[in-house]
Design an enzyme around this catalytic site. Structure first.
Site, PDB file in Angstrom:
ATOM      1  N   ASN A  28     -13.658 -15.295   3.894  1.00 25.06           N
ATOM      2  CA  ASN A  28     -13.965 -15.868   5.211  1.00 25.06           C
ATOM      3  C   ASN A  28     -15.081 -15.120   5.939  1.00 25.06           C
ATOM      4  O   ASN A  28     -15.220 -15.224   7.147  1.00 25.06           O
ATOM      5  CB  ASN A  28     -12.694 -15.897   6.072  1.00 25.06           C
ATOM      6  N   ASP A  30     -15.573 -12.056   6.846  1.00 23.64           N
ATOM      7  CA  ASP A  30     -15.380 -10.944   7.793  1.00 23.64           C
ATOM      8  C   ASP A  30     -15.620  -9.603   7.116  1.00 23.64           C
ATOM      9  O   ASP A  30     -15.379  -8.550   7.717  1.00 23.64           O
ATOM     10  CB  ASP A  30     -13.974 -11.000   8.414  1.00 23.64           C
ATOM     11  N   ASP A  34      -9.534 -10.551   0.828  1.00 27.34           N
ATOM     12  CA  ASP A  34      -8.306 -11.188   1.322  1.00 27.34           C
ATOM     13  C   ASP A  34      -7.620 -11.970   0.201  1.00 27.34           C
ATOM     14  O   ASP A  34      -8.163 -12.100  -0.910  1.00 27.34           O
ATOM     15  CB  ASP A  34      -8.625 -12.110   2.498  1.00 27.34           C
ATOM     16  N   ASP A 103       2.671  -2.910  -4.334  1.00 25.92           N
ATOM     17  CA  ASP A 103       2.632  -1.472  -4.077  1.00 25.92           C
ATOM     18  C   ASP A 103       3.786  -1.147  -3.119  1.00 25.92           C
ATOM     19  O   ASP A 103       3.906  -1.746  -2.050  1.00 25.92           O
ATOM     20  CB  ASP A 103       1.301  -1.102  -3.417  1.00 25.92           C
ATOM     21  N   ASP A 204       4.670   4.301  -4.801  1.00 27.73           N
ATOM     22  CA  ASP A 204       3.738   5.300  -4.268  1.00 27.73           C
ATOM     23  C   ASP A 204       4.441   6.643  -4.047  1.00 27.73           C
ATOM     24  O   ASP A 204       5.508   6.690  -3.426  1.00 27.73           O
ATOM     25  CB  ASP A 204       3.227   4.772  -2.925  1.00 27.73           C
ATOM     26  N   GLU A 257       4.117   6.264  -9.313  1.00 30.34           N
ATOM     27  CA  GLU A 257       3.064   7.261  -9.135  1.00 30.34           C
ATOM     28  C   GLU A 257       3.760   8.564  -8.786  1.00 30.34           C
ATOM     29  O   GLU A 257       4.476   8.627  -7.778  1.00 30.34           O
ATOM     30  CB  GLU A 257       2.097   6.889  -8.018  1.00 30.34           C
ATOM     31  N   HIS A 326      -7.474   3.336  -7.150  1.00 27.39           N
ATOM     32  CA  HIS A 326      -8.160   3.370  -5.853  1.00 27.39           C
ATOM     33  C   HIS A 326      -8.304   4.782  -5.291  1.00 27.39           C
ATOM     34  O   HIS A 326      -8.898   4.969  -4.216  1.00 27.39           O
ATOM     35  CB  HIS A 326      -7.378   2.507  -4.862  1.00 27.39           C
ATOM     36  N   ASP A 327      -7.723   5.760  -6.008  1.00 26.97           N
ATOM     37  CA  ASP A 327      -7.828   7.158  -5.553  1.00 26.97           C
ATOM     38  C   ASP A 327      -8.773   7.976  -6.427  1.00 26.97           C
ATOM     39  O   ASP A 327      -9.102   9.115  -6.068  1.00 26.97           O
ATOM     40  CB  ASP A 327      -6.458   7.852  -5.620  1.00 26.97           C
TER      41      ASP A 327
HETATM   42  O1  ISL Z   1      -5.211  10.912  -5.756  1.00 35.06           O
HETATM   43  C1  ISL Z   1      -4.600  11.879  -5.432  1.00 35.06           C
HETATM   44  C2  ISL Z   1      -4.284  12.919  -6.444  1.00 35.06           C
HETATM   45  O2  ISL Z   1      -5.436  13.117  -7.264  1.00 35.06           O
HETATM   46  C3  ISL Z   1      -4.265  12.097  -4.019  1.00 35.06           C
HETATM   47  O3  ISL Z   1      -5.483  11.910  -3.314  1.00 35.06           O
HETATM   48  C4  ISL Z   1      -3.307  11.013  -3.524  1.00 35.06           C
HETATM   49  O4  ISL Z   1      -3.182  11.137  -2.140  1.00 35.06           O
HETATM   50  C5  ISL Z   1      -1.913  11.192  -4.102  1.00 35.06           C
HETATM   51  O5  ISL Z   1      -1.968  10.951  -5.468  1.00 35.06           O
HETATM   52  C6  ISL Z   1      -0.951  10.160  -3.471  1.00 35.06           C
HETATM   53  O6  ISL Z   1      -1.552   8.883  -3.535  1.00 35.06           O
HETATM   54  C7  ISL Z   1      -0.807   7.789  -2.997  1.00 35.06           C
HETATM   55  O7  ISL Z   1      -0.237   8.104  -1.729  1.00 35.06           O
HETATM   56  C8  ISL Z   1      -1.101   8.337  -0.634  1.00 35.06           C
HETATM   57  C9  ISL Z   1      -2.262   7.337  -0.528  1.00 35.06           C
HETATM   58  O8  ISL Z   1      -3.260   7.870   0.318  1.00 35.06           O
HETATM   59  C10 ISL Z   1      -2.871   7.071  -1.890  1.00 35.06           C
HETATM   60  O9  ISL Z   1      -3.873   6.057  -1.790  1.00 35.06           O
HETATM   61  C11 ISL Z   1      -1.767   6.616  -2.819  1.00 35.06           C
HETATM   62  O10 ISL Z   1      -2.276   6.237  -4.100  1.00 35.06           O
HETATM   63  C12 ISL Z   1      -0.237   8.251   0.598  1.00 35.06           C
HETATM   64  O11 ISL Z   1       0.439   7.005   0.595  1.00 35.06           O
HETATM   65 CA    CA Z   2     -11.822 -11.684   4.611  1.00 35.39          CA
END
Ligand code: ISL
Ligand code: CA
Length: 575
Positions: A28, A30, A34, A103, A204, A257, A326-327
């Site tokens: 959309n 922005d 999404d 997640d 997580d 994780e 994503h980390d």
């Molecule tokens: O990636 C990591 C270890 O190398 C850390 O940066 C990460 O914060 C840790 O693994 C936990 O990650 C998860 O919990 C965090 C969130 O910021 C991360 O994106 C998520 O993957 C807190 O919820």
């Molecule tokens: Ca959007």
């Protein structure tokens, strides 16, 4: 299938694909990805051979930590859409035989969650949903623990006149797992999404839930106190309860994780008896060239990587496999070469990921070889962790240039730049201003440029995934390390009993140099002939089929042992 041999769970044959919604596809204008955007890309995802999606948080969140700070577990943040959009996504994915896992972030909520707001006011039953402690006599926090995002894990709250614990950002207060009511709330959240058709959860920091004690930590300034809450007995008990009462009855898949997890802990977390999680994400295979976590680079060694992979391949019967999320920084920039040998090194890393034993997880953009960001300064970043780590480095006196070099190679924003779908402004991701700047290399590094190119990274992934799914040895066979040194990694996948599919040997050169194969080892364990397999070479990222005693820079080859394949059998060549 006899009772003695339970049916093979779907997730052992799955290829997972993680979507970080805000950076995947905006529908959309922005500038924020999404749910309708995800739906519009399901055919591309299906064309890759993906059979399951992991969706990073879509829940209502004030974005202190980009959605990992949840303000409402049972609703979709309006920026991504609504529950009807979500149901539509589940239905459209199911039409393509793609399952969805969510997640699950239950170690903490957002400080804007109504539970926390009520807890601050001391209102029952929420008063003890979180971990509140009085200040010390001198007003200091209750102990010396330090946060994942640097600084104290305690924040003073004037309304409650007490400190509350937050292992991450101060806007992410930890839930109190000594309170049975919290566990009941979590069960409700799980059932809400399972009833909507999700197939499981990526959990997580799931090994941090229970804090055994709040005594001072013994360590240095990084994660001081972690020994009091990492993979504690109480956490095992909570996971067993969630499994027994929700995940088992629903047949839900769980990948946990598990920050800093070691092999014995992972064996306990994934032991089917009594049963907690199905598989875990560990970290040490991505920290071979790092001093602490993702920070502090040191020289890479393929031998070290092989050693760590072997520990996990042999230590668990089955586990999750990943190189990006994503980390993490983009793997082609981290372990590969995102300049001269960009495509070939991306394909080598794909070959390793997709020839190991376990369930592979890809991350959005990995399939086209997306690289780390091209930012040049801190003000282009978004990630709270990057800013906080940089501030700590500054307090330790590191000069700006060094701070930037260290942050640049480790920042979580490297993985969060918008997916590059085409070469137009907005890279096909958005028609608006993207929430995070798009890498300038999108002009040539994009999905559209690779989709119909038979020699592209994308088509290498597509063919590797097809090959993997057609080979019982790659799907279910054993893992046998053969040889490794600073550059070379050679391992074998051994056949499944009773299967006609033979062994496969995988040859990887993690360097920009042509490397001689170790002659003594070849003669002792393999004749040159078998290393020059000709028609049995089923994968080559260089187009070569006979090694002739060497591996070219970043060359990856899979040799199918046993009788040569029939002429014309599909291999995968990146010429
Ligand atoms: O990636 C990591 C270890 O190398 C850390 O940066 C990460 O914060 C840790 O693994 C936990 O990650 C998860 O919990 C965090 C969130 O910021 C991360 O994106 C998520 O993957 C807190 O919820
Ligand atoms: Ca959007």
């Amino acid at each position: 299938m006899t009772d003695a041999c339970p049916p093979r769970p779907w997730w052992k044959d799955a290829i997972f694909y993680q979507i970080y919604p805000r950076s995947f596809q905006d529908s959309n204008g922005d500038g924020i990805g999404d749910i309708p955007g995800i739906i519009s890309r399901l055919d591309e995802i299906a064309a890759l051979g993906v059979t399951a999606l992991w969706l990073s948080p879509l829940y209502c969140s004030p974005d202190a930590d980009n959605g990992y700070d949840i303000a409402d577990y049972c609703d979709i943040d309006p920026r991504y859409g609504n529950l009807a959009d979500f149901d539509h996504l589940v239905a459209e994915a199911a039409k393509r035989e793609i399952k969805i896992i969510m997640d699950l972030i239950i170690n903490h909520t957002s400080s804007e969650h109504r539970w926390f707001q009520a807890s601050r006011r001391g209102e029952e039953p929420y008063r003890d949903y979180y971990i509140w402690r009085e200040a010390k006599e001198n007003g200091d926090p209750p102990n010396n623990w330090t946060s994942f995002f640097m600084g104290s894990t305690w924040e003073w709250d004037d309304q409650r006149q007490a400190y509350y614990l937050h292992l991450f950002d101060a806007q992410q207060p930890d839930l109190n797992y000594d309170n049975p009511a919290v566990i009941e709330e979590v069960k409700q959240v799980l059932r809400f999404w399972l009833d909507r058709g999700v197939a499981g959860f990526r959990c997580d920091v799931i090994n941090l839930l229970h804090k055994t004690s709040f005594d001072d930590g013994r360590g240095g300034p990084i994660l001081r106190g972690i020994e009091h809450y990492q993979t504690q007995l109480g956490t095992h008990r909570i996971l067993q309860e969630l499994r027994r009462e929700v995940w088992e009855p629903y047949g839900a898949f769980t990948v946990g994780e598990s920050f800093g997890v070691n092999l014995p802990e992972a064996q306990a977390l994934t032991n089917p008896d009594p049963g907690e999680l199905d598989v875990v994400f560990y970290f040490d295979h991505l920290e071979v060239d790092r001093i602490i976590n993702r920070y502090g680079p040191k020289p890479f060694s393929a031998a070290k990587l092989m050693e760590r992979l072997t520990t996990w391949q042999h230590g668990l019967d089955w586990n999750a496999l990943y190189l990006e999320n994503h980390d993490q920084p983009r793997i082609v920039s981290h372990y590969g070469d995102d300049k001269k040998y960009w495509a070939r090194s991306a394909n080598l890393l794909a070959t390793m990921l997709l020839t190991l034993r376990g369930t592979p997880f890809l991350y959005q953009g990995q399939e086209i070889g997306m690289t780390n960001f091209d930012y040049t300064s801190f003000d282009q970043l978004d990630d709270v962790e990057s800013f906080n780590v940089a501030a700590l480095m500054k307090r330790f006196g590191l000069p700006r240039g060094l701070r930037w070099r260290l942050i640049r190679q480790a920042s979580r924003d490297n993985a969060r730049t918008p997916v590059q779908w085409d070469s137009w402004p907005g890279a096909g991701f958005t028609t608006g201003k993207p929430w995070l700047a798009i890498n300038a290399n999108a002009t040539w590094l994009n999905y559209a440029a690779q989709d119909s190119d038979p020699h592209s990274v994308l088509n290498f992934y597509r063919r590797l995934i097809r090959l993997r799914r057609s080979c019982p040895t790659l799907l279910e066979g054993g893992f046998e390390p053969l040889y490794a040194d600073r550059a070379l990694m050679i391992y074998r996948r051994t056949p499944v009993d009773g299967s006609a599919d033979p062994a496969y040997t995988i040859w990887l050169n993690f360097s920009g140099r042509t490397v001689k194969l170790p002659k003594a080892w070849l003669e002792a364990s393999l004749t040159d002939a078998r290393a020059d397999a000709g028609p049995s070479c089923v994968v080559s990222n260089s187009g070569r089929h006979s090694l002739k005693g060497v591996l070219l820079p970043w060359e990856a080859v899979i040799i199918r042992e046993g009788p040569p394949l029939a002429e014309g059998t599909e291999g995968t060549d990146e010429s």
